[in-house]
Design a protein around this motif. Sequence first.
Motif, PDB file in Angstrom:
ATOM      1  N   VAL A 113       0.832  -1.206   0.000  1.00  0.00           N
ATOM      2  CA  VAL A 113       0.000   0.000   0.000  1.00  0.00           C
ATOM      3  C   VAL A 113       0.863   1.250   0.000  1.00  0.00           C
ATOM      4  CG1 VAL A 113      -1.539   1.398   1.437  1.00  0.00           C
ATOM      5  CG2 VAL A 113      -2.064  -1.001   1.015  1.00  0.00           C
ATOM      6  N   VAL A 114       1.874   1.281   0.858  1.00  0.00           N
ATOM      7  CA  VAL A 114       2.742   2.464   0.945  1.00  0.00           C
ATOM      8  C   VAL A 114       3.506   2.663  -0.361  1.00  0.00           C
ATOM      9  CG1 VAL A 114       4.767   3.428   2.105  1.00  0.00           C
ATOM     10  CG2 VAL A 114       2.953   2.337   3.451  1.00  0.00           C
ATOM     11  N   GLU A 115       4.013   1.591  -0.947  1.00  0.00           N
ATOM     12  CA  GLU A 115       4.768   1.706  -2.194  1.00  0.00           C
ATOM     13  C   GLU A 115       3.875   2.104  -3.362  1.00  0.00           C
ATOM     14  OE1 GLU A 115       6.516  -2.115  -2.650  1.00  0.00           O
ATOM     15  OE2 GLU A 115       8.143  -1.762  -1.198  1.00  0.00           O
ATOM     16  N   THR A 116       2.621   1.659  -3.356  1.00  0.00           N
ATOM     17  CA  THR A 116       1.736   1.886  -4.498  1.00  0.00           C
ATOM     18  C   THR A 116       0.930   3.166  -4.375  1.00  0.00           C
ATOM     19  OG1 THR A 116       1.503  -0.510  -4.746  1.00  0.00           O
ATOM     20  CG2 THR A 116      -0.117   0.856  -5.889  1.00  0.00           C
ATOM     21  N   LEU A 117       0.454   3.450  -3.150  1.00  0.00           N
ATOM     22  CA  LEU A 117      -0.478   4.575  -2.970  1.00  0.00           C
ATOM     23  C   LEU A 117       0.105   5.720  -2.154  1.00  0.00           C
ATOM     24  CD1 LEU A 117      -3.679   2.458  -2.173  1.00  0.00           C
ATOM     25  CD2 LEU A 117      -2.905   3.306  -4.393  1.00  0.00           C
ATOM     26  N   GLY A 118       1.236   5.491  -1.503  1.00  0.00           N
ATOM     27  CA  GLY A 118       1.848   6.550  -0.707  1.00  0.00           C
ATOM     28  C   GLY A 118       1.574   6.388   0.772  1.00  0.00           C
ATOM     29  N   ASP A 134       0.691   8.584   2.981  1.00  0.00           N
ATOM     30  CA  ASP A 134      -0.449   9.334   3.518  1.00  0.00           C
ATOM     31  C   ASP A 134      -1.731   8.499   3.543  1.00  0.00           C
ATOM     32  OD1 ASP A 134       1.178  11.504   3.852  1.00  0.00           O
ATOM     33  OD2 ASP A 134       0.531  12.517   2.008  1.00  0.00           O
ATOM     34  N   VAL A 135      -1.813   7.522   2.667  1.00  0.00           N
ATOM     35  CA  VAL A 135      -3.011   6.687   2.609  1.00  0.00           C
ATOM     36  C   VAL A 135      -3.091   5.770   3.830  1.00  0.00           C
ATOM     37  CG1 VAL A 135      -4.146   4.841   1.299  1.00  0.00           C
ATOM     38  CG2 VAL A 135      -3.130   6.778   0.103  1.00  0.00           C
ATOM     39  N   LEU A 136      -1.944   5.480   4.445  1.00  0.00           N
ATOM     40  CA  LEU A 136      -1.913   4.568   5.578  1.00  0.00           C
ATOM     41  C   LEU A 136      -1.123   5.202   6.725  1.00  0.00           C
ATOM     42  CD1 LEU A 136      -2.962   1.669   6.168  1.00  0.00           C
ATOM     43  CD2 LEU A 136      -0.675   0.842   5.608  1.00  0.00           C
ATOM     44  N   TRP A 174      -7.062   0.179   7.172  1.00  0.00           N
ATOM     45  CA  TRP A 174      -7.927   1.326   6.868  1.00  0.00           C
ATOM     46  C   TRP A 174      -7.154   2.291   5.972  1.00  0.00           C
ATOM     47  CZ3 TRP A 174     -12.920   1.541   7.471  1.00  0.00           C
ATOM     48  CH2 TRP A 174     -13.530   0.734   8.439  1.00  0.00           C
ATOM     49  N   LEU A 175      -7.638   2.458   4.748  1.00  0.00           N
ATOM     50  CA  LEU A 175      -6.994   3.358   3.796  1.00  0.00           C
ATOM     51  C   LEU A 175      -7.655   4.722   3.883  1.00  0.00           C
ATOM     52  CD1 LEU A 175      -6.692   1.034   0.658  1.00  0.00           C
ATOM     53  CD2 LEU A 175      -5.235   1.162   2.705  1.00  0.00           C
ATOM     54  N   ARG A 176      -6.844   5.727   4.134  1.00  0.00           N
ATOM     55  CA  ARG A 176      -7.351   7.098   4.278  1.00  0.00           C
ATOM     56  C   ARG A 176      -7.312   7.790   2.919  1.00  0.00           C
ATOM     57  NH1 ARG A 176      -5.402  11.433   8.868  1.00  0.00           N
ATOM     58  NH2 ARG A 176      -6.570  13.249   8.081  1.00  0.00           N
ATOM     59  N   LEU A 177      -8.460   8.270   2.479  1.00  0.00           N
ATOM     60  CA  LEU A 177      -8.553   8.942   1.186  1.00  0.00           C
ATOM     61  C   LEU A 177      -8.427  10.447   1.375  1.00  0.00           C
ATOM     62  CD1 LEU A 177     -11.582   6.949  -0.309  1.00  0.00           C
ATOM     63  CD2 LEU A 177      -9.131   6.413  -0.438  1.00  0.00           C
ATOM     64  N   PRO A 178      -7.974  11.172   0.347  1.00  0.00           N
ATOM     65  CA  PRO A 178      -7.878  12.634   0.453  1.00  0.00           C
ATOM     66  C   PRO A 178      -9.234  13.252   0.761  1.00  0.00           C
ATOM     67  CG  PRO A 178      -6.706  11.834  -1.491  1.00  0.00           C
ATOM     68  CD  PRO A 178      -7.490  10.680  -0.958  1.00  0.00           C
ATOM     69  N   ARG A 179      -9.220  14.355   1.516  1.00  0.00           N
ATOM     70  CA  ARG A 179     -10.468  15.047   1.832  1.00  0.00           C
ATOM     71  C   ARG A 179     -11.176  15.461   0.539  1.00  0.00           C
ATOM     72  NH1 ARG A 179     -11.243  16.444   7.075  1.00  0.00           N
ATOM     73  NH2 ARG A 179      -9.422  16.308   8.465  1.00  0.00           N
ATOM     74  N   GLY A 180     -12.473  15.316   0.549  1.00  0.00           N
ATOM     75  CA  GLY A 180     -13.250  15.657  -0.628  1.00  0.00           C
ATOM     76  C   GLY A 180     -13.452  14.502  -1.589  1.00  0.00           C
ATOM     77  N   THR A 181     -12.755  13.372  -1.350  1.00  0.00           N
ATOM     78  CA  THR A 181     -12.935  12.207  -2.215  1.00  0.00           C
ATOM     79  C   THR A 181     -14.329  11.623  -2.016  1.00  0.00           C
ATOM     80  OG1 THR A 181     -10.570  11.665  -2.107  1.00  0.00           O
ATOM     81  CG2 THR A 181     -12.075   9.908  -2.810  1.00  0.00           C
ATOM     82  N   ASP A 182     -14.992  11.336  -3.096  1.00  0.00           N
ATOM     83  CA  ASP A 182     -16.299  10.687  -3.016  1.00  0.00           C
ATOM     84  C   ASP A 182     -16.074   9.194  -2.788  1.00  0.00           C
ATOM     85  OD1 ASP A 182     -18.706   9.194  -4.037  1.00  0.00           O
ATOM     86  OD2 ASP A 182     -19.460  11.241  -4.288  1.00  0.00           O
ATOM     87  N   VAL A 185     -11.639   3.726   3.566  1.00  0.00           N
ATOM     88  CA  VAL A 185     -12.182   2.457   3.087  1.00  0.00           C
ATOM     89  C   VAL A 185     -11.382   1.331   3.739  1.00  0.00           C
ATOM     90  CG1 VAL A 185     -13.040   3.371   0.899  1.00  0.00           C
ATOM     91  CG2 VAL A 185     -10.699   2.488   1.043  1.00  0.00           C
ATOM     92  N   ARG A 186     -12.005   0.178   3.843  1.00  0.00           N
ATOM     93  CA  ARG A 186     -11.348  -0.939   4.516  1.00  0.00           C
ATOM     94  C   ARG A 186     -10.882  -1.970   3.504  1.00  0.00           C
ATOM     95  NH1 ARG A 186     -13.865  -4.969   9.098  1.00  0.00           N
ATOM     96  NH2 ARG A 186     -14.633  -6.039   7.252  1.00  0.00           N
ATOM     97  N   LEU A 187      -9.617  -2.355   3.612  1.00  0.00           N
ATOM     98  CA  LEU A 187      -9.019  -3.369   2.756  1.00  0.00           C
ATOM     99  C   LEU A 187      -8.701  -4.587   3.616  1.00  0.00           C
ATOM    100  CD1 LEU A 187      -6.283  -2.895   0.075  1.00  0.00           C
ATOM    101  CD2 LEU A 187      -6.000  -4.649   1.830  1.00  0.00           C
ATOM    102  N   SER A 188      -9.270  -5.730   3.270  1.00  0.00           N
ATOM    103  CA  SER A 188      -9.020  -6.958   4.026  1.00  0.00           C
ATOM    104  C   SER A 188      -7.862  -7.722   3.404  1.00  0.00           C
ATOM    105  CB  SER A 188     -10.276  -7.838   4.055  1.00  0.00           C
ATOM    106  OG  SER A 188      -9.982  -9.099   4.629  1.00  0.00           O
ATOM    107  N   TYR A 189      -6.774  -7.864   4.148  1.00  0.00           N
ATOM    108  CA  TYR A 189      -5.647  -8.642   3.617  1.00  0.00           C
ATOM    109  C   TYR A 189      -5.819 -10.129   3.896  1.00  0.00           C
ATOM    110  CZ  TYR A 189      -3.971  -7.820   8.430  1.00  0.00           C
ATOM    111  OH  TYR A 189      -3.859  -7.716   9.796  1.00  0.00           O
ATOM    112  N   ALA A 190      -6.832 -10.492   4.693  1.00  0.00           N
ATOM    113  CA  ALA A 190      -7.104 -11.907   4.937  1.00  0.00           C
ATOM    114  C   ALA A 190      -8.039 -12.493   3.887  1.00  0.00           C
ATOM    115  CB  ALA A 190      -7.717 -12.099   6.318  1.00  0.00           C
TER     116      ALA A 190
END
Length: 260
Positions: free
Chosen positions: A177-182, A184-186, A197-205, A236-241
Amino acid sequence: MTSFHDRSSSSEDIARELTRDITSRATGTRLPSHRALVTRFGASASPVSRARALPAQRGVVVSRPGAGRGREDVLVVGGGQAALSTAMRAVAPPGDPVPLEAPTHPGTLAAARAAGLRTVPLPVDAHGMRPDYLDDGIPPVKPLVLLETDCTVIHIRSVARLQTALTQRRRLAVRTVVETLGADVLPDHPRGGYHLWLRLPRGTDESEFLSAALARGTALAPGTYFHADQPDVPRVRLSYAAAPTTADLVTGIHRLEGLV
């Protein structure tokens, strides 16, 4: 010693025989294993489970659940369905057999099939599942997971293996996640559990993000489902299991590149 080969033997019959056996043993002696008693009395798993509980209820023996176990042997999850899914994916690779009583709980079937496991129905009698069919009916099945819904019995060979598998998946998911999305997302890296739990930028729908991710083949859970009110920032929630394999996990995260 009496041998019970009649499947009509009741829990009371077995408990009486166990009590006679126990009173002849030295203090501190451990009871035979559940599997050994099933073989000895020729009974199904359910009446043997009930029979093992009766001497403790009557004060004949002292039961110490979890004795000899440490914190490393315990895994806390968010609910029954999550426990089923997590355990199956961690201890059994896709294609392995998972014997289930027939009929069984649909949530158990769903968890097994989603994990890519091969469900093997076991017949039941008046006392529950017939574990003898593991040897007589479907050789050479040697399952890591054996589930029985009647008495909520779950036999898992190694909790340590489950914990190790989840730890490896969590570290892989965090790194990807950190390598792909940065980073700040985690902002928070969990030390347990089975999701991120992936944190999206403010204002993201949130709905649009989830739809775009699903269109690429990655399903995420909306954060609003887990909040009593509107969260401060979209998550949003990402399940790694939930991914069948670690390769699927990495691929699923890579599909999110460019959406954040």
